[in-house]
Design an enzyme around this catalytic site. Sequence first.
Site, PDB file in Angstrom:
ATOM      1  N   CYS A  40       5.214  -6.019   1.726  1.00 34.34           N
ATOM      2  CA  CYS A  40       5.518  -4.592   1.795  1.00 34.34           C
ATOM      3  C   CYS A  40       4.733  -3.916   2.928  1.00 34.34           C
ATOM      4  O   CYS A  40       5.012  -4.184   4.089  1.00 34.34           O
ATOM      5  CB  CYS A  40       5.273  -3.944   0.433  1.00 34.34           C
ATOM      6  SG  CYS A  40       5.952  -2.292   0.324  1.00 34.34           S
ATOM      7  N   TYR A  41       3.734  -3.107   2.615  1.00 32.50           N
ATOM      8  CA  TYR A  41       2.957  -2.489   3.685  1.00 32.50           C
ATOM      9  C   TYR A  41       2.365  -3.575   4.596  1.00 32.50           C
ATOM     10  O   TYR A  41       2.240  -3.387   5.811  1.00 32.50           O
ATOM     11  CB  TYR A  41       1.819  -1.638   3.091  1.00 32.50           C
ATOM     12  CG  TYR A  41       0.924  -0.991   4.128  1.00 32.50           C
ATOM     13  CD1 TYR A  41       1.251   0.244   4.672  1.00 32.50           C
ATOM     14  CD2 TYR A  41      -0.232  -1.632   4.574  1.00 32.50           C
ATOM     15  CE1 TYR A  41       0.437   0.828   5.640  1.00 32.50           C
ATOM     16  CE2 TYR A  41      -1.047  -1.060   5.539  1.00 32.50           C
ATOM     17  CZ  TYR A  41      -0.703   0.180   6.063  1.00 32.50           C
ATOM     18  OH  TYR A  41      -1.498   0.745   7.021  1.00 32.50           O
ATOM     19  N   HIS A  58       8.200  -7.057  -3.420  1.00 31.80           N
ATOM     20  CA  HIS A  58       6.963  -7.462  -4.109  1.00 31.80           C
ATOM     21  C   HIS A  58       7.169  -8.747  -4.917  1.00 31.80           C
ATOM     22  O   HIS A  58       7.650  -8.691  -6.050  1.00 31.80           O
ATOM     23  CB  HIS A  58       6.503  -6.344  -5.052  1.00 31.80           C
ATOM     24  CG  HIS A  58       5.953  -5.167  -4.331  1.00 31.80           C
ATOM     25  ND1 HIS A  58       4.643  -5.093  -3.919  1.00 31.80           N
ATOM     26  CD2 HIS A  58       6.547  -4.033  -3.901  1.00 31.80           C
ATOM     27  CE1 HIS A  58       4.445  -3.952  -3.286  1.00 31.80           C
ATOM     28  NE2 HIS A  58       5.582  -3.280  -3.253  1.00 31.80           N
ATOM     29  N   SER A  64     -17.512  -5.065 -29.294  1.00 34.55           N
ATOM     30  CA  SER A  64     -16.541  -4.226 -29.991  1.00 34.55           C
ATOM     31  C   SER A  64     -15.808  -5.047 -31.042  1.00 34.55           C
ATOM     32  O   SER A  64     -15.111  -4.502 -31.875  1.00 34.55           O
ATOM     33  CB  SER A  64     -15.525  -3.691 -28.986  1.00 34.55           C
ATOM     34  OG  SER A  64     -14.711  -4.768 -28.544  1.00 34.55           O
ATOM     35  N   GLY A  65     -15.977  -6.359 -30.973  1.00 37.08           N
ATOM     36  CA  GLY A  65     -15.214  -7.226 -31.878  1.00 37.08           C
ATOM     37  C   GLY A  65     -13.933  -7.710 -31.216  1.00 37.08           C
ATOM     38  O   GLY A  65     -13.252  -8.578 -31.727  1.00 37.08           O
ATOM     39  N   GLY A  66     -13.604  -7.129 -30.081  1.00 41.57           N
ATOM     40  CA  GLY A  66     -12.387  -7.511 -29.372  1.00 41.57           C
ATOM     41  C   GLY A  66     -12.637  -8.693 -28.451  1.00 41.57           C
ATOM     42  O   GLY A  66     -13.762  -9.181 -28.313  1.00 41.57           O
ATOM     43  N   VAL A  67     -11.562  -9.125 -27.812  1.00 38.70           N
ATOM     44  CA  VAL A  67     -11.638 -10.335 -27.002  1.00 38.70           C
ATOM     45  C   VAL A  67     -12.516 -10.154 -25.758  1.00 38.70           C
ATOM     46  O   VAL A  67     -13.313 -11.030 -25.420  1.00 38.70           O
ATOM     47  CB  VAL A  67     -10.211 -10.852 -26.653  1.00 38.70           C
ATOM     48  CG1 VAL A  67      -9.374  -9.822 -25.989  1.00 38.70           C
ATOM     49  CG2 VAL A  67     -10.255 -12.089 -25.800  1.00 38.70           C
ATOM     50  N   ASP A  68     -12.449  -9.003 -25.114  1.00 39.24           N
ATOM     51  CA  ASP A  68     -13.142  -8.847 -23.826  1.00 39.24           C
ATOM     52  C   ASP A  68     -14.666  -8.917 -23.972  1.00 39.24           C
ATOM     53  O   ASP A  68     -15.329  -9.706 -23.301  1.00 39.24           O
ATOM     54  CB  ASP A  68     -12.767  -7.521 -23.151  1.00 39.24           C
ATOM     55  CG  ASP A  68     -11.274  -7.270 -23.160  1.00 39.24           C
ATOM     56  OD1 ASP A  68     -10.532  -8.245 -23.324  1.00 39.24           O
ATOM     57  OD2 ASP A  68     -10.864  -6.110 -23.009  1.00 39.24           O
ATOM     58  N   SER A  69     -15.201  -8.071 -24.852  1.00 39.13           N
ATOM     59  CA  SER A  69     -16.661  -8.073 -24.957  1.00 39.13           C
ATOM     60  C   SER A  69     -17.133  -9.394 -25.562  1.00 39.13           C
ATOM     61  O   SER A  69     -18.215  -9.881 -25.203  1.00 39.13           O
ATOM     62  CB  SER A  69     -17.163  -6.881 -25.772  1.00 39.13           C
ATOM     63  OG  SER A  69     -16.613  -6.875 -27.065  1.00 39.13           O
ATOM     64  N   SER A  70     -16.332 -10.019 -26.434  1.00 39.38           N
ATOM     65  CA  SER A  70     -16.771 -11.286 -27.035  1.00 39.38           C
ATOM     66  C   SER A  70     -16.828 -12.395 -25.986  1.00 39.38           C
ATOM     67  O   SER A  70     -17.798 -13.154 -25.931  1.00 39.38           O
ATOM     68  CB  SER A  70     -15.829 -11.737 -28.150  1.00 39.38           C
ATOM     69  OG  SER A  70     -15.580 -10.694 -29.034  1.00 39.38           O
ATOM     70  N   GLY A  97       0.851  -1.196   0.000  1.00 40.61           N
ATOM     71  CA  GLY A  97       0.000   0.000   0.000  1.00 40.61           C
ATOM     72  C   GLY A  97       0.873   1.228   0.000  1.00 40.61           C
ATOM     73  O   GLY A  97       2.049   1.156   0.369  1.00 40.61           O
ATOM     74  N   GLU A 100       5.033 -10.421  -6.390  1.00 40.87           N
ATOM     75  CA  GLU A 100       4.052 -10.537  -7.476  1.00 40.87           C
ATOM     76  C   GLU A 100       4.478  -9.866  -8.771  1.00 40.87           C
ATOM     77  O   GLU A 100       3.912 -10.137  -9.821  1.00 40.87           O
ATOM     78  CB  GLU A 100       2.693  -9.978  -7.016  1.00 40.87           C
ATOM     79  CG  GLU A 100       2.637  -8.465  -6.785  1.00 40.87           C
ATOM     80  CD  GLU A 100       3.160  -7.996  -5.431  1.00 40.87           C
ATOM     81  OE1 GLU A 100       3.910  -8.763  -4.783  1.00 40.87           O
ATOM     82  OE2 GLU A 100       2.843  -6.871  -5.027  1.00 40.87           O
ATOM     83  N   LYS A 131      -6.040  -9.634 -19.145  1.00 39.68           N
ATOM     84  CA  LYS A 131      -6.309 -10.032 -20.525  1.00 39.68           C
ATOM     85  C   LYS A 131      -5.888 -11.477 -20.835  1.00 39.68           C
ATOM     86  O   LYS A 131      -6.629 -12.217 -21.476  1.00 39.68           O
ATOM     87  CB  LYS A 131      -5.588  -9.084 -21.466  1.00 39.68           C
ATOM     88  CG  LYS A 131      -6.038  -9.199 -22.879  1.00 39.68           C
ATOM     89  CD  LYS A 131      -6.267  -7.824 -23.440  1.00 39.68           C
ATOM     90  CE  LYS A 131      -7.344  -7.777 -24.460  1.00 39.68           C
ATOM     91  NZ  LYS A 131      -8.101  -6.539 -24.366  1.00 39.68           N
TER      92      LYS A 131
END
Length: 521
Positions: free
Chosen positions: A88-89, A174, A229-235, A61, A176, A377
């Site tokens: 960390c924090y 970190h 949108s034709g992109g991966v996320d909305s599809s 944080g 990660e 993604k």
Amino acid sequence: MSSTNAPVTSTIVILDFGSQYTQLIARRIREFNVFSVVLPCTAGLEKILALKPKGIVLSGGPSSVYDDAAPKADPAVLATGLPTLGICYGLQFMAHHLGGKVVAAAAREYGHAEVEIVDPAAIFHGLPETLAVWMSHADHAETLPDGFKVTARTANAVAGIADEARKMWAVQFHPEVAHTKHGMALLKNFAVDICGATQDWTPEHFIASTVAKIKEQVGPTGHAICGLSGGVDSSVAAVLVARAIGDRLTCIFVNNGVLRKDEFAKVQKTMREELHLNVVAVDASERFLSKLAGVTDPEVKRKAIGGEFIAVFDDEAAKLVAGTGVDWLVQGTLYPDVIESASVHGPSHVIKSHHNVGGLPEDMKLKLIEPLRDLFKDEVRRIGRDLQMPEEILERQPFPGPGLAVRILGEVTPERVAILQEADAICVEEIKKAGLYRRVWQSFAVLLPVKSVGVMGDQRTYAYTCAIRAVESEDGMTADWAALPYEVLRSISSRIVSEVRGINRVVYDITSKPPGTIEWE
Ligand code: XMP
């Protein structure tokens, strides 16, 4: 990937104290197939324990434990008896609340650092004695709480502490972030070996539980709409929802006049024929282009497109709502969209506002379904693969909502859109031909409103400049310009200049993010 549909048995809860990296911790843990969720640090003990976690991670944080505005978690989270890892924090929170002393470090440490493991506690099992890590802290633990020992150090500060009897571990760096070598091994030591979590969280589990949840939310008769949108996320979001409610999902695909070459037709075909989605396609290009006429300021452009999109979407949704009673809106929002737009899960700092989040038509009164909101993604691509969606969609590079408009500097006119569509198509083709399309995060052409003199045949030319941008990135939040091979740059450049009327010069953008952004506007 597992083929079992058994319920997920193990959860690691991550409490968010506001670090930009919190969600990355969850994603790293999910990478080795252990289910993990982020909760705000203010989540009560009851809420945390209701998830029956196998262990708790306290995130980093931006604050000091002594700041008035320091994120407050109930110190009872340190008394659950569950294995706990502070990062960390999280280390400082642990040290401070268990009776140790945290002070400002003599030297702040930001960026690369070297850590020496001085006590091979279980968390470091199998790791080398010296670790190259990523640090970002101003405070450090000076006095440890009773029962704790120092497990790792940098030249300046304590880098790791542990009380193995109380199952408490903490590191100042970190694990990660990609810059910390062996960070994944450390997280796995914690989640799998120390917490005993089973590695059974797979895309199939995600799909099964998400579909079940959507079914329950929408009920047996509810209807939903989704902007494609034709992109991966909305599809992927649409396919998941269609799995749950079938034809009661209507997808709306809007041609905003600034799509790529042939995209309006191609996307409709794929969505209908391959993904079997119920699609309403609306060609609103003239509406959008007239709103863009005379606009040169990037923010005004973005707002004009965003506003018009909402208006078109609203019109279409209103027709559907009137007919069928739509009350759900599906969005393919991903975690990086959320973190760059607003803080949802906890106190993570806001960086900037844009993207798909936050621009919803409020008076539509639609309830939101955002099945991908916690994912990155590449996780969405994994889910899409399990849904057997075509690679062509899953591997598609991100494309911004305001489309080519933010890649045409200055005024967007139909002539300039047509020129950029041609240049962009050549760029994509050549990158694909070179086998680089999947290796780079994005590669595209930008049209500059700058004309320069050239010569073609024996003719003097006076035409636009095109910039090529190609970047490597993990999530779009930071990016490096890609060192494309000269031959690829050469073929992109020579094809654009000879095939696209209106462009006579091509340059390559060698700016990383930060300080640049990926898109030019
Ligand atoms: P920037 O330019 O901010 O872009 O470095 C980061 C990533 O986000 C994409 N991007 C957008 N995506 N709507 C979107 O859906 C937008 O308004 C938008 N602006 C930028 C960009 O292509 C890159 O992947």
